[in-house]
Scaffold this active site. Structure first.
Site, PDB file in Angstrom:
ATOM      1  N   CYS A 132      39.985  59.028  35.567  1.00 40.68           N
ATOM      2  CA  CYS A 132      40.065  58.426  36.394  1.00 40.68           C
ATOM      3  C   CYS A 132      41.718  57.830  36.606  1.00 40.68           C
ATOM      4  O   CYS A 132      42.240  57.755  37.692  1.00 40.68           O
ATOM      5  CB  CYS A 132      39.530  56.945  36.378  1.00 40.68           C
ATOM      6  SG  CYS A 132      39.538  55.852  34.416  1.00 40.68           S
ATOM      7  N   HIS A 252      42.718  50.320  38.372  1.00 37.56           N
ATOM      8  CA  HIS A 252      43.903  51.164  37.574  1.00 37.56           C
ATOM      9  C   HIS A 252      45.595  51.193  38.477  1.00 37.56           C
ATOM     10  O   HIS A 252      45.133  51.740  39.032  1.00 37.56           O
ATOM     11  CB  HIS A 252      43.608  52.514  37.086  1.00 37.56           C
ATOM     12  CG  HIS A 252      42.553  52.335  36.208  1.00 37.56           C
ATOM     13  ND1 HIS A 252      42.282  51.578  35.908  1.00 37.56           N
ATOM     14  CD2 HIS A 252      42.027  53.342  35.615  1.00 37.56           C
ATOM     15  CE1 HIS A 252      41.027  51.659  34.385  1.00 37.56           C
ATOM     16  NE2 HIS A 252      41.042  53.050  34.319  1.00 37.56           N
TER      17      HIS A 252
HETATM   18  P1  NAP Z   1      28.895  51.847  29.688  1.00 32.79           P
HETATM   19  O1  NAP Z   1      28.511  51.328  31.427  1.00 32.79           O
HETATM   20  O2  NAP Z   1      28.576  51.820  28.463  1.00 32.79           O
HETATM   21  O3  NAP Z   1      27.558  53.011  30.664  1.00 32.79           O
HETATM   22  C1  NAP Z   1      26.972  54.191  29.852  1.00 32.79           C
HETATM   23  C2  NAP Z   1      26.344  54.333  30.121  1.00 32.79           C
HETATM   24  O4  NAP Z   1      25.176  55.614  29.412  1.00 32.79           O
HETATM   25  C3  NAP Z   1      24.943  53.564  30.613  1.00 32.79           C
HETATM   26  O5  NAP Z   1      23.906  54.269  31.475  1.00 32.79           O
HETATM   27  C4  NAP Z   1      23.980  54.292  28.912  1.00 32.79           C
HETATM   28  O6  NAP Z   1      22.461  53.651  28.863  1.00 32.79           O
HETATM   29  C5  NAP Z   1      24.058  55.412  29.252  1.00 32.79           C
HETATM   30  N1  NAP Z   1      23.824  56.048  27.609  1.00 32.79           N
HETATM   31  C6  NAP Z   1      24.407  55.349  26.116  1.00 32.79           C
HETATM   32  N2  NAP Z   1      23.315  56.699  25.381  1.00 32.79           N
HETATM   33  C7  NAP Z   1      22.615  57.522  25.998  1.00 32.79           C
HETATM   34  C8  NAP Z   1      22.032  58.595  25.661  1.00 32.79           C
HETATM   35  N3  NAP Z   1      21.700  58.536  24.815  1.00 32.79           N
HETATM   36  N4  NAP Z   1      21.303  58.840  26.159  1.00 32.79           N
HETATM   37  C9  NAP Z   1      21.042  58.771  28.178  1.00 32.79           C
HETATM   38  N5  NAP Z   1      21.866  57.607  28.279  1.00 32.79           N
HETATM   39  C10 NAP Z   1      22.435  57.273  27.560  1.00 32.79           C
HETATM   40  O7  NAP Z   1      29.544  53.126  30.548  1.00 32.79           O
HETATM   41  P2  NAP Z   1      30.654  54.174  31.827  1.00 32.79           P
HETATM   42  O8  NAP Z   1      32.110  52.860  31.721  1.00 32.79           O
HETATM   43  O9  NAP Z   1      29.470  54.498  33.073  1.00 32.79           O
HETATM   44  O10 NAP Z   1      30.979  55.628  31.195  1.00 32.79           O
HETATM   45  C11 NAP Z   1      29.736  56.137  31.331  1.00 32.79           C
HETATM   46  C12 NAP Z   1      30.790  57.058  31.193  1.00 32.79           C
HETATM   47  O11 NAP Z   1      31.309  57.804  31.426  1.00 32.79           O
HETATM   48  C13 NAP Z   1      32.363  57.452  29.639  1.00 32.79           C
HETATM   49  O12 NAP Z   1      32.019  58.003  27.998  1.00 32.79           O
HETATM   50  C14 NAP Z   1      33.474  58.678  30.308  1.00 32.79           C
HETATM   51  O13 NAP Z   1      32.754  60.019  29.545  1.00 32.79           O
HETATM   52  C15 NAP Z   1      33.086  58.468  31.421  1.00 32.79           C
HETATM   53  N6  NAP Z   1      33.721  57.310  32.618  1.00 32.79           N
HETATM   54  C16 NAP Z   1      34.572  58.848  32.997  1.00 32.79           C
HETATM   55  C17 NAP Z   1      35.466  57.843  33.947  1.00 32.79           C
HETATM   56  C18 NAP Z   1      36.712  59.281  34.189  1.00 32.79           C
HETATM   57  O14 NAP Z   1      37.729  58.975  33.854  1.00 32.79           O
HETATM   58  N7  NAP Z   1      36.178  59.787  35.262  1.00 32.79           N
HETATM   59  C19 NAP Z   1      35.321  56.859  33.969  1.00 32.79           C
HETATM   60  C20 NAP Z   1      34.380  55.999  33.058  1.00 32.79           C
HETATM   61  C21 NAP Z   1      33.828  56.042  33.063  1.00 32.79           C
HETATM   62  P3  NAP Z   1      21.493  52.628  28.374  1.00 32.79           P
HETATM   63  O15 NAP Z   1      21.592  51.105  29.662  1.00 32.79           O
HETATM   64  O16 NAP Z   1      20.355  52.767  28.029  1.00 32.79           O
HETATM   65  O17 NAP Z   1      22.808  52.027  27.112  1.00 32.79           O
HETATM   66  O1  3JN Z   2      39.357  53.371  29.785  1.00 36.87           O
HETATM   67  C1  3JN Z   2      40.205  54.180  30.671  1.00 36.87           C
HETATM   68  O2  3JN Z   2      40.588  53.306  31.934  1.00 36.87           O
HETATM   69  C2  3JN Z   2      39.301  54.865  30.853  1.00 36.87           C
HETATM   70  C3  3JN Z   2      38.179  56.127  30.473  1.00 36.87           C
HETATM   71  C4  3JN Z   2      37.031  57.094  30.485  1.00 36.87           C
HETATM   72  C5  3JN Z   2      36.481  56.914  29.603  1.00 36.87           C
HETATM   73  C6  3JN Z   2      35.972  56.494  28.379  1.00 36.87           C
HETATM   74  C7  3JN Z   2      35.207  56.969  27.351  1.00 36.87           C
HETATM   75  C8  3JN Z   2      35.196  57.583  27.384  1.00 36.87           C
HETATM   76  C9  3JN Z   2      36.765  58.593  28.686  1.00 36.87           C
HETATM   77  C10 3JN Z   2      36.756  59.912  30.166  1.00 36.87           C
HETATM   78  O3  3JN Z   2      36.002  59.657  31.179  1.00 36.87           O
HETATM   79  O4  3JN Z   2      38.083  60.337  30.111  1.00 36.87           O
HETATM   80  C11 3JN Z   2      35.708  59.172  28.273  1.00 36.87           C
HETATM   81  C12 3JN Z   2      35.906  60.427  27.849  1.00 36.87           C
HETATM   82  O5  3JN Z   2      36.325  61.286  27.162  1.00 36.87           O
HETATM   83  O6  3JN Z   2      34.205  61.194  28.603  1.00 36.87           O
END
Ligand code: NAP
Ligand code: 3JN
Length: 347
Positions: A132, A252
């Site tokens: 992000c 952000h």
């Molecule tokens: P979050 O609010 O903690 O949500 C995590 C999600 O993943 C929940 O739906 C959770 O389901 C699910 N999950 C966890 N373990 C799992 C498994 N074994 N199988 C299937 N689903 C599972 O996290 P978030 O902020 O949405 O972010 C999730 C991920 O998206 C991050 O780790 C990162 O890789 C990515 N992300 C990317 C950006 C970006 O910069 N583009 C920004 C934010 C996040 P439950 O409800 O069952 O726990």
């Molecule tokens: O911390 C933030 O503001 C952004 C976080 C992104 C993030 C959190 C957990 C795992 C990422 C990402 O998208 O880079 C990951 C990841 O590496 O998949």
């Protein structure tokens, strides 16, 4: 020609990003959705989420979850992508992955539609959404780079807690309430879920986003640098980052110093930004107009202000860039990718 309709899956449907993807899919008019599959871990399986007036039961993600799926959005962390993305691709789905798992793979396009939509045609089943912090920065810098060239970026981020997920938002709110009541505020998530120590984020600022790497930069900083070079297709770009967590729920903010290849004026930079796709210029010091995360939260654009010439370098400029980290920083960029692929008929 009859319009295609799509079966869409969201992996991580109960998370901060997944819920935004579902919201945006509900409003999306460019993609004709015939079915939606919502996936999570065992923890949330059986719960329901409403979609276009229907209650959809969340299922536990499994290797077999992707049969008949055309588009699969992944936002459940890198390990989950590693576990299931290959099965989704093998079933014929196009995966739009929000994790860092495949971002740096040579055969995976890392896409911000305003910057490099042309790379989508090269996909082999997986498209990665950038981190992000990198994403909003490249959206704002692309029009400047196109007009004046870009030599160097030095960035400090002010990142909202929702970047760490839904539980981090709860932690900030809980700590704030405890501290205001004069009670002890326990920390168990920030600055990084998997690190040894945790510090309160309420009424605090933490100069650590994600774990530290061997060279004392954090993974967030390393991801920003590597991904920016890949998106701009410029391995020689000079770049350093300091990523900082602040007690903001969503949005952000970034203080960005750039060195251009050609001399420009502030007015010229404002002019290119004012007509740039996905960018809104908010830059009028006399009116105290500049972007803030509270304003950006809930909007899909990237906001830019505080544009100043560096006092000592005619090629140097300072900018302030703000965007909703869950929308442009993840969910909205994912939807834009899907819409662009539908429009180009490559999905
Ligand atoms: P979050 O609010 O903690 O949500 C995590 C999600 O993943 C929940 O739906 C959770 O389901 C699910 N999950 C966890 N373990 C799992 C498994 N074994 N199988 C299937 N689903 C599972 O996290 P978030 O902020 O949405 O972010 C999730 C991920 O998206 C991050 O780790 C990162 O890789 C990515 N992300 C990317 C950006 C970006 O910069 N583009 C920004 C934010 C996040 P439950 O409800 O069952 O726990
Ligand atoms: O911390 C933030 O503001 C952004 C976080 C992104 C993030 C959190 C957990 C795992 C990422 C990402 O998208 O880079 C990951 C990841 O590496 O998949």
């Amino acid at each position: 020609m009859s319009k295609k309709s799509y079966h869409v899956a969201v992996v991580g449907a109960t998370g901060a990003v997944g819920l935004k993807i579902i919201d945006l899919l509900e409003q999306e008019t460019q993609i004709d959705i015939k079915e939606v599959t919502l996936l999570s871990s065992k923890r949330s399986a059986g719960k329901t989420i409403s979609f276009k007036g229907r209650e959809i039961t969340i299922q536990e993600a499994k290797q077999t979850s992707f049969e008949e799926v055309d588009i699969a959005f992944f936002s459940a962390g890198g390990e989950v992508s590693k576990q299931f993305v290959s099965y989704a691709v093998a079933s014929g789905a196009v995966v739009i992955d929000n994790t860092s798992e495949y971002r740096m793979s040579a055969e995976v396009p890392l896409v911000v539609p305003e910057v490099n939509a042309h790379t989508l045609t090269e996909h082999k089943g997986i498209i990665s959404v950038p981190n992000c912090s990198a994403l909003q920065m490249v959206t704002a810098l692309q029009p400047i780079r196109k007009s004046f060239g870009l030599e160097r970026i030095i960035i400090s981020t002010y990142q909202a807690v929702s970047g760490t997920g839904i539980h981090a938002i709860d932690e900030l709110k809980h700590q704030a309430m405890k501290m205001l009541a004069g009670e002890e505020a326990k920390a168990s998530i920030m600055p990084a879920k998997n690190d040894k120590k945790h510090y309160p984020i309420a009424f605090n600022v933490l100069p650590q986003v994600d774990l530290f790497t061997e060279n004392d930069y954090t993974f967030e900083e390393v991801k920003m640098i590597q991904e920016t070079k890949k998106i701009f297709e410029d391995p020689n770009l000079k770049m350093a980052a300091t990523c900082v967590r602040v007690p903001v729920v969503t949005g952000h903010s970034e203080s960005v110093y750039i060195e251009l290849e050609r001399i420009a004026t502030v007015d010229e930079i404002r002019k290119v930004l004012s007509s740039a796709p996905g960018v809104i210029l908010q830059d009028s010091p006399s009116k105290q107009l500049y972007p803030t995360p509270l304003y950006a939260a809930g909007r899909t654009d990237t906001f830019v202000g505080r544009i100043r010439k560096d006092p000592d370098n005619p090629y140097g400029f300072h900018l302030w860039i703000v965007s909703d980290n869950l929308l442009k920083g993840a969910a909205w960029n994912s939807i834009q990718i899907a819409v662009t692929m539908v429009e180009k008929d490559i999905i």
